[in-house]
Design a protein around this motif. Structure first.
Motif, PDB file in Angstrom:
ATOM      1  N   GLU A 136      35.623 -51.787 -53.474  1.00 15.47           N
ATOM      2  CA  GLU A 136      35.636 -53.226 -53.708  1.00 15.47           C
ATOM      3  C   GLU A 136      35.982 -53.963 -52.413  1.00 15.47           C
ATOM      4  N   GLU A 137      37.021 -53.461 -51.746  1.00 11.26           N
ATOM      5  CA  GLU A 137      37.478 -54.118 -50.519  1.00 11.26           C
ATOM      6  C   GLU A 137      36.422 -54.018 -49.423  1.00 11.26           C
ATOM      7  N   TYR A 138      35.767 -52.885 -49.331  1.00 11.28           N
ATOM      8  CA  TYR A 138      34.729 -52.715 -48.317  1.00 11.28           C
ATOM      9  C   TYR A 138      33.609 -53.721 -48.542  1.00 11.28           C
ATOM     10  N   ASN A 139      33.144 -53.805 -49.771  1.00  8.80           N
ATOM     11  CA  ASN A 139      32.071 -54.758 -50.077  1.00  8.80           C
ATOM     12  C   ASN A 139      32.463 -56.188 -49.757  1.00  8.80           C
ATOM     13  N   ASN A 140      33.647 -56.578 -50.217  1.00  5.78           N
ATOM     14  CA  ASN A 140      34.092 -57.948 -49.961  1.00  5.78           C
ATOM     15  C   ASN A 140      34.239 -58.206 -48.478  1.00  5.78           C
ATOM     16  N   THR A 141      34.772 -57.216 -47.770  1.00  3.88           N
ATOM     17  CA  THR A 141      35.016 -57.397 -46.343  1.00  3.88           C
ATOM     18  C   THR A 141      33.715 -57.586 -45.580  1.00  3.88           C
ATOM     19  N   VAL A 142      32.752 -56.709 -45.804  1.00  2.18           N
ATOM     20  CA  VAL A 142      31.511 -56.885 -45.031  1.00  2.18           C
ATOM     21  C   VAL A 142      30.797 -58.166 -45.448  1.00  2.18           C
ATOM     22  N   SER A 143      30.906 -58.524 -46.728  1.00  9.79           N
ATOM     23  CA  SER A 143      30.313 -59.787 -47.156  1.00  9.79           C
ATOM     24  C   SER A 143      30.896 -60.946 -46.384  1.00  9.79           C
ATOM     25  N   TRP A 448      43.057 -61.869 -52.302  1.00 11.71           N
ATOM     26  CA  TRP A 448      41.604 -62.064 -52.346  1.00 11.71           C
ATOM     27  C   TRP A 448      40.805 -60.778 -52.288  1.00 11.71           C
ATOM     28  N   SER A 449      41.456 -59.641 -52.161  1.00 14.10           N
ATOM     29  CA  SER A 449      40.786 -58.333 -52.030  1.00 14.10           C
ATOM     30  C   SER A 449      39.760 -58.332 -50.906  1.00 14.10           C
ATOM     31  N   THR A 450      40.089 -59.050 -49.826  1.00 15.56           N
ATOM     32  CA  THR A 450      39.156 -59.052 -48.705  1.00 15.56           C
ATOM     33  C   THR A 450      39.888 -59.231 -47.382  1.00 15.56           C
ATOM     34  N   THR A 451      39.151 -59.241 -46.307  1.00 16.25           N
ATOM     35  CA  THR A 451      39.720 -59.320 -44.969  1.00 16.25           C
ATOM     36  C   THR A 451      40.285 -60.730 -44.700  1.00 16.25           C
ATOM     37  N   PRO A 452      41.310 -60.847 -43.849  1.00 17.62           N
ATOM     38  CA  PRO A 452      41.903 -62.167 -43.598  1.00 17.62           C
ATOM     39  C   PRO A 452      40.861 -63.139 -43.056  1.00 17.62           C
ATOM     40  N   ASP A 453      40.909 -64.376 -43.529  1.00 19.20           N
ATOM     41  CA  ASP A 453      39.919 -65.348 -43.058  1.00 19.20           C
ATOM     42  C   ASP A 453      40.381 -65.972 -41.736  1.00 19.20           C
ATOM     43  N   GLY A 454      39.548 -66.845 -41.216  1.00 19.56           N
ATOM     44  CA  GLY A 454      39.812 -67.439 -39.910  1.00 19.56           C
ATOM     45  C   GLY A 454      41.173 -68.106 -39.830  1.00 19.56           C
ATOM     46  N   GLU A 455      41.529 -68.807 -40.905  1.00 18.61           N
ATOM     47  CA  GLU A 455      42.792 -69.543 -40.862  1.00 18.61           C
ATOM     48  C   GLU A 455      43.996 -68.596 -40.795  1.00 18.61           C
ATOM     49  N   LEU A 456      43.958 -67.542 -41.600  1.00 20.82           N
ATOM     50  CA  LEU A 456      45.075 -66.583 -41.574  1.00 20.82           C
ATOM     51  C   LEU A 456      45.173 -65.925 -40.209  1.00 20.82           C
ATOM     52  N   LYS A 488      39.891 -59.430 -61.616  1.00 21.36           N
ATOM     53  CA  LYS A 488      39.042 -58.245 -61.638  1.00 21.36           C
ATOM     54  C   LYS A 488      39.816 -56.992 -61.256  1.00 21.36           C
ATOM     55  N   ASN A 489      40.613 -57.085 -60.210  1.00 28.32           N
ATOM     56  CA  ASN A 489      41.222 -55.879 -59.668  1.00 28.32           C
ATOM     57  C   ASN A 489      42.657 -55.630 -60.133  1.00 28.32           C
ATOM     58  N   PHE A 490      43.468 -56.696 -60.241  1.00 25.91           N
ATOM     59  CA  PHE A 490      44.827 -56.467 -60.695  1.00 25.91           C
ATOM     60  C   PHE A 490      44.860 -56.357 -62.219  1.00 25.91           C
ATOM     61  N   ALA A 491      44.434 -57.430 -62.896  1.00 28.03           N
ATOM     62  CA  ALA A 491      44.474 -57.405 -64.361  1.00 28.03           C
ATOM     63  C   ALA A 491      43.548 -56.327 -64.913  1.00 28.03           C
ATOM     64  N   GLY A 492      42.393 -56.183 -64.275  1.00 28.49           N
ATOM     65  CA  GLY A 492      41.417 -55.212 -64.755  1.00 28.49           C
ATOM     66  C   GLY A 492      41.990 -53.806 -64.845  1.00 28.49           C
ATOM     67  N   GLN A 493      42.900 -53.483 -63.918  1.00 31.06           N
ATOM     68  CA  GLN A 493      43.473 -52.143 -63.928  1.00 31.06           C
ATOM     69  C   GLN A 493      44.813 -52.109 -64.658  1.00 31.06           C
ATOM     70  N   TRP A 494      45.660 -53.111 -64.420  1.00 31.51           N
ATOM     71  CA  TRP A 494      46.959 -53.138 -65.108  1.00 31.51           C
ATOM     72  C   TRP A 494      46.752 -53.132 -66.625  1.00 31.51           C
ATOM     73  N   LEU A 495      45.855 -53.986 -67.100  1.00 25.51           N
ATOM     74  CA  LEU A 495      45.619 -54.087 -68.534  1.00 25.51           C
ATOM     75  C   LEU A 495      44.485 -53.173 -68.985  1.00 25.51           C
TER      76      LEU A 495
END
Lengths: 781, 446
Positions: A136-143, A448-456, A488-495
């Motif tokens: 998930e993180e890989y996909n979001n990151t390259v996106s 955000w399950s992704t890489t830090p954006d420009g502002e961060l 999707k990722n936290f609740a999806g797995q916790w619950l």
């Protein structure tokens, strides 16, 4: 019950339990507030020794037989057990005398200080093992790096999970297969984004099966022993010039070989002397212009048949033509297509006017900094630019050179792993603040399950992220990405919502079940959780709420009137429905994943609540118990029995009751919901008994009262458990005994923040385990 | 001469249609099989069966060569001379041995390793090297792929797995090292691509050379990056980078192999489109791909985790709407046991179909693919209700190039560690090992 009331009750419940904690934290660690002899042992003796001391060893737990005080204190496992049971009110059992809340606090505090040796002034933040990006993180990151929506990681194997989540550093492994996929995926991704060569011509092959028309004998094999023709139909994929090749051979007649005429419909005609024997057929090619969307026939005819049986040479008697295949290749010589949006974005990382050398360096450096989530030093940049240089030396274009360097950036471990460098990494005593870039990375993948954006990244570069942390968290939580990723990722797995994909309710038992209903159920819970994130609602609404999200189909399923359309809308729950439903435990999604294909499972539902809501899962079943089949109890004295009645045997045997008394009642309280979460008043025609009591004594009858019990008595446990789960998810490691103070701190801060979601998030981000890390102790072991 | 590369248009056939196996002559890359021109190479495969079986319906009647299959194994009758039904094998390390619950995680984790899986939900998972990987590392370099891992569990369970064991233990079958599991590939299309590459893109020799050189430079580069990163990390993190470094080395080896052994694209085979919706079809396609992989000598070692132990899949098509795992705790209820038997039969039938295909595939020396294979089909749990790990259901199929005594029901007199049998199989494959997991010797009766 509205949120205000929820908060009030929750606050009340937690405050009581919190008083002792608040007091003890003020005391410096060097002084021990409680001593074993005068404070702890008497409590144990009064409430625990009946079963766990003075010769008794129920459950294998013995509290008073250590050879020395030192040994007693060193038995961390024992005290973890005591801690867990004391804190969760699991021990002593409900029917025995109970120590006061103060006693419990004493015990917990003493254990933390004296056994775990936890020092509130110097917390042990633990360490997270190097985490690689999961799918998930890989996909979001390259996106995000490229501004595309491509998902190359979909072809990777699913990630292993631990502690309930698939982002745990220790568990995420990197097999040779996965590495190869990284290599391939990065190459293909970049090839798609930055097209640096003309598209290769398509190749269309025709074999015998495709031949139309008539050979000599009326078949389609392409063998022609007499004047005849066969053809294939070509559908050109694009406008352009094509190369048409016919694979043919023949046999001689007199001195002459067959002549093959190839005609392209509305196009050129060519004639070839096919002067090779059929066994070594050769290629005969020519070019033609074709247009997309205009299918053309390509016909091959044999035009000079010859047959002279009296010829002296037997090999020259019969002239025939064999066509083995046709290949159409093109369009040839297409130009390199104009750059994609993403391509232009990459090139715009440096101003156009710069000389090439500087321009390439600037582009690659900017990209690498974003991809590696930190500034790139000169040495690193030089090595990455080596790929650009190599490509240019080989005669490749500027863009190709850039592409090669970018691929190196994406397969480097600096991209794939989230490294958190610290001085003295092997010294477990060395505790460091994680640097600003590591903080940005943790924050970004958490929310955000992704890489830090420009502002961060800018804040990190300026060294102001920690200072402006609150503002950045607010910004990120306000963005829809937070709700999306956390749902999707936290609740999806916790619950365990992801398990809804696996649910297979029996259609005969539940005719209402359908793929649409499955999707609806999932969407309800996802939208509900997303609301809590986006609107910063109190997390207690997960336990009970007066609203939910429904569309027409799901509303009908629940018996909620006046909801129209396929689209989901927020719906207030009132009247009779409000009695029935409110909060996660009444969502069809959760009720379905905790059921079996043909019936409900009170045990599963009870276990789900204990494990995922209250953090007190029962131990696994004992190995050597003779358990009679459930269905044997389905009829007693010839009469049908409800599930509850069938499970009576759980109470009859003490060895079963100790755990089932914890799980079953919760499930019974939910028996009004069938195996796919629909309301029912009867079970197969039999009246339902939905009364029960929790292990800690609170009693209820039906789901409304069960929820009330949760809200009135269990918010502390719920918030603590959710904090624990959120901490696990945000860190990428399971929590250990030394995290307990941090978990409690998070729970306290959440309560102080009206139990709102953002308060919990901030408490997690500000916690010691999130802000600090210590060195590894493994090398010493 | 025929056009030998498939174009996109002619290659696409229906979803998951059973692959047509190409004729063998077209497949042999010239010069490749020179060393093995005399005998077919030995292939080995391990296939998993979850949740135990109904033992009385599994066990054949009769003895030795006069065995008669019961209902569950009935479909093996067609290949009876090529299989051995083996009983009496055990996996002691799958027992709790003090670790409490978690038989399903342990069953899968021990089946090929014979080691006690470390009970952990996340940190420091550890099993052991699996038998197929011992063979793969010793016999490395003889085929394009050292080994192949297949599976059909398309969706991994969310949340926690069996009783405090990480899900890694249940959803992986082969282990390259005690800490590195090899995930099974569940998408038939991706398996096909792994075996035969993505279809030819009309790349010319020069671009191919450039591409391969670029790949090698990339590997050198990331090797350096990893080593320099490793210097700055703590102990546990260094181990993670070690995984990365091993992966690079493996890929380097594989690139060498790829240059030595060209991918032999099947002439008339069809490329699968993706994961079939129907479970039976999914399993069948995977078996087909396995047969194809062996036949084209793309690899000689494979494992197939048909379903993880603890699988709760339902089988409405054969009249079993309940979940498999749930049913397997049958508590001697006849109705449940009957349904379980149907599931057992389902899995065996698909396996028999696979064996038949191997039997009907001829090798250049006249023997069949089945004759030169050694295939273990079985599970790490005996009776699903008792969760016992002895008296395991196991079928040993294939002739092993004459080294296996096929066509009988072999009952070990005393319970034998399954790992002993694995050592014997490794011997026959030419990949000797002194020990494997809890082995105490060999089991050469096979």
């Amino acid at each position: 019950m509205d949120s205000q009331r929820l908060i009030q009750i929750g606050l009340g419940a937690v405050t009581l339990a919190c008083i002792a904690i608040a007091v003890s934290r003020v005391i410096p660690s060097s002084e021990s507030r409680y001593s074993y002899e005068s404070d702890i042992e008497p409590v144990l003796a009064q409430y625990c020794y009946d079963c766990h001391g003075e010769g008794m060893d129920k459950g294998g737990i013995v509290l008073d037989e250590h050879l020395s005080p030192a040994e007693l204190m060193a038995d961390r496992r024992l005290w973890e057990n005591v801690y867990h049971n004391m804190e969760g009110h699991l021990m002593p059992p409900g029917d025995k005398a109970q120590p006061s809340d103060e006693d419990r606090e004493k015990m917990v505090t003493w254990i933390e200080g004296e056994v775990f040796k936890l020092d509130a002034e110097n917390p042990d933040p633990g360490r997270v093992t190097l985490r690689r990006l999961n799918r998930e993180e890989y996909n979001n990151t390259v996106s995000d790096l490229f501004g595309t929506r491509l998902t190359p990681a979909d072809g990777f194997a699913e990630d292993d999970s631990g502690y309930g989540f698939d982002n745990i550093g220790d568990v995420l492994s990197l097999s040779p297969d996965l590495f190869e996929r990284y290599l391939k995926a990065s190459g293909e991704l970049l090839d798609t984004i930055m097209v640096t060569r003309a598209p290769l011509p398509e190749v269309i092959d025709f074999t015998e099966d495709d031949f139309r028309g008539v050979g000599r004998f009326g078949d389609r094999t392409g063998a022609m022993s007499s004047t005849a023709a066969t053809r294939v139909k070509v559908s050109p994929p694009a406008d352009g010039e094509y190369k048409i090749t016919v694979l043919a051979g023949g046999s001689q007649g007199a001195e002459f070989w067959p002549i093959m005429r190839v005609e392209v419909e509305k196009g050129p005609t060519k004639e070839f002397t096919v002067n090779v024997p059929a066994a070594s057929a050769a290629e005969f090619s020519f070019k033609a212009s074709l247009k997309k969307g205009q299918p053309r026939n390509v016909q091959m005819s044999f035009i000079n048949d010859f047959y002279d049986p009296k010829n002296k040479d037997p090999n020259k008697r019969d002239r025939n033509l064999w066509i083995n295949g046709v290949r159409v290749k093109g369009p040839l010589d297409q130009p390199v297509p104009p750059p994609t949006e993403a391509h232009r974005r990459i090139l715009s990382l440096a101003p156009e006017g710069l000389p090439e050398k500087e321009r390439s360096a600037k582009i690659v450096e900017s990209f690498a900094e974003k991809a590696w989530r930190r500034p790139v030093n000169e040495e690193e940049l030089k090595r990455v630019l080596g790929f650009y240089k190599q490509a240019r030396d080989d005669g490749g274009s500027f863009d190709l050179g850039i592409k090669r360097s970018l691929q190196a950036v994406l397969v480097s471990p600096k991209f794939l792993f989230r490294g958190e460098m610290q001085a003295s990494p092997d010294n477990p005593e060395a505790v460091h603040e994680i640097d600003e870039f590591a903080l940005a990375t943790r924050l970004s993948y958490f929310l955000w399950s992704t890489t830090p954006d420009g502002e961060l990244l800018a804040e990190a570069k300026a060294g102001t992220l920690r200072k402006n942390l609150d503002g950045q968290i607010n910004r990120m939580l306000a963005h829809p990405r937070a709700a999306e990723a956390l749902t999707k990722n936290f609740a999806g797995q916790w619950l365990q919502l992801r398990n809804l994909r696996l649910a297979a309710p029996d259609k005969k038992t539940f005719p209402q079940w359908s793929g649409d209903l499955r999707n609806d159920m999932l969407e309800e819970t996802e939208k509900f959780f997303a609301t809590i994130v986006q609107e910063n609602r109190p997390v207690l609404e997960l336990l009970d709420a007066d609203y939910t999200w429904l569309n027409e189909r799901l509303a009908k399923f629940y018996g909620v009137p006046d909801v129209k359309g396929e689209k989901f809308q927020r719906v207030s729950l009132n009247g009779k429905v409000r009695e029935q439903r409110g909060g996660l435990i009444t969502h069809a999604s959760i009720l379905t994943i905790t059921s079996n294909p043909t019936r409900t499972s009170a045990v599963n539902r009870g276990n789900f609540v204990l494990d995922n809501f209250l953090g007190t899962p029962p131990p696994p079943p004992p190995e050597s118990v003779d358990i009679p089949p459930l269905e044997a109890a389905a009829k007693k004295n010839g009469e049908k029995q409800t599930l509850r009645q069938q499970l009576e045997v759980h109470r009859e045997k003490k060895i079963c009751a100790s755990c089932h008394a914890r799980m079953d009642p919760i499930g019974f309280g939910l028996e009004n919901f069938d195996g796919i979460g629909a309301w029912r008043d009867l079970e197969n025609g039999l009246p339902l008994d939905t009364s029960g009591s929790l292990y800690t004594g609170e009693s209820f009858n039906g789901p409304a009262e069960l929820r009330e019990v949760f809200v009135e008595a269990k918010t502390g446990a719920f918030v603590r458990n959710m904090a624990d789960k959120m901490l696990t998810y945000s860190l990428g490691r399971g929590t250990e005994y030394y995290d307990k103070p941090a978990v409690r701190e998070i729970a306290d801060q959440t309560a102080a923040g009206e139990f709102r979601f953002h308060a919990m998030v901030k408490a997690v981000v500000n916690s010691a385990p999130f802000q600090l890390r210590r060195g590894d102790s493994a090398a010493a072991e | 001469m025929r056009f030998s590369t498939l174009s996109r248009r002619t290659a696409l056939r229906g979803l998951g249609a059973s692959l047509a196996l190409p004729t063998l002559d077209a497949m042999i890359p010239t010069g490749l099989r020179a060393a093995d021109a005399v005998a077919s190479p030995l292939r080995m495969a391990y296939v998993y069966l979850p949740n135990g079986v109904i033992i009385p319906k599994w066990n054949p009647t009769g003895e030795g060569k006069n065995w008669k299959p019961g209902k569950t194994l009935q479909s093996l009758e067609k290949v009876r001379n090529h299989v051995q039904v083996v009983s009496g094998l055990k996996q002691e390390k799958a027992q709790a041995n003090g670790d409490g619950g978690g038989d399903h995680a342990r069953a899968t984790a021990t089946f090929l390793t014979g080691t006690q899986a470390r009970k952990t939900a996340g940190a420091d998972i550890q099993a052991g090297i699996s038998v197929d990987q011992i063979a793969a590392s010793q016999l490395s370099g003889q085929t394009r792929l050292d080994s192949l891992q297949l599976g059909c569990d398309t969706v991994r369970k969310a949340g926690s797995c069996d009783s405090g064991y990480s899900c890694a233990y249940q959803f992986n079958f082969s282990w390259k090292s005690p800490t590195l599991p090899l995930a099974p590939e569940v998408n038939p299309r991706l398996v096909f691509e792994k075996l035969f590459g993505v279809e030819g893109t009309g790349e010319d020799v020069k671009s191919r050379e450039l591409r391969m050189r670029h790949e090698r430079s990339l590997l050198d580069y990331v090797l350096d990056d990893a080593k320099s990163m490793q210097k700055k990390l703590g102990y546990t993190d260094r181990l993670k980078i070690d995984e990365y470094l091993s992966a690079i080395r493996e890929l380097e080896k594989k690139i060498e192999s790829a240059e030595k052994f060209q991918a032999s694209l099947p002439d008339s085979g069809s490329r699968p489109e993706g994961i079939p919706a129907d479970y039976r079809e999914h399993i069948a396609v995977m078996y087909d791909l396995l047969a194809l992989a062996f036949q084209t000598d793309t690899t000689r070692i494979a494992t197939f985790l048909v379903a993880h132990d603890g699988s709760n899949r339902s089988f409405p098509d054969i009249g079993v709407p309940e979940g498999h795992h749930h049913l397997s705790h049958h508590r001697r209820d006849q109705a449940k046991m009957d349904k379980l038997q149907k599931i057992d039969q389902f899995y065996v039938e698909l396996f028999s179909g696979f064996l038949e295909k191997l039997k009907n595939t001829k090798e250049p020396d006249g023997s069949s693919l089945l004759d030169s294979s050694m295939i273990v089909f079985g599970g790490g749990i005996g009776d699903g209700d008792r969760h016992n790990h002895d008296d395991l259901p196991v079928i040993l199929a294939g002739g092993g190039n004459g080294k296996l005594r096929t066509g009988r029901y072999l009952k070990a007199k005393e319970p034998v560690p399954m790992t002993n049998m694995y050592l014997s199989l490794l011997d026959k494959a030419g990949a000797k090992a002194d020990r494997l997991g809890d082995s105490t010797g060999r089991f050469d009766l096979i």
